[in-house]
Design a protein around this motif. Sequence first.
Motif: not given
Length: 126
Positions: A94-109
């Motif tokens: 809830r404090t540190i954003t957790c992504y399921s994959s690098i792809r999800d991280f890049l999409a959010d970025l």
Amino acid sequence: MPVITYTMNHTLVLTVDGELNNDMVEEIRPIIDALIQKHTDVLVDISAVGFIDAAGIGSLIYLYKQLQNNGRRMRLICKQGQPRDLLSILHIDRTITCYSSIRDFLADLSAEKSVSELRSHVSLAI
């Protein structure tokens, strides 16, 4: 050593493989301390970690707090399994954003960048 660091889109990435336990934390402590000294955000990829214990959780919280105190962000990549379950039980996700994959991280970025660009265009127009 089952640890890799690299830079991607102005973010330092720390990839850990295996178990994030006391032995691993002792091994990667110098790397964590070096990441704190850098001037970028950090993405910790623990998607290949099958087990995390209290020392591993403590190291993630330590890194997060140190980065936050310096105005930087830390995010995680964490697939389903024991590490993700423990992060959820402890409400760390809830404090540190957790992504399921690098792809999800890049999409959010990419989405964050688009919103930021839109805000700058709107503020210029006003």
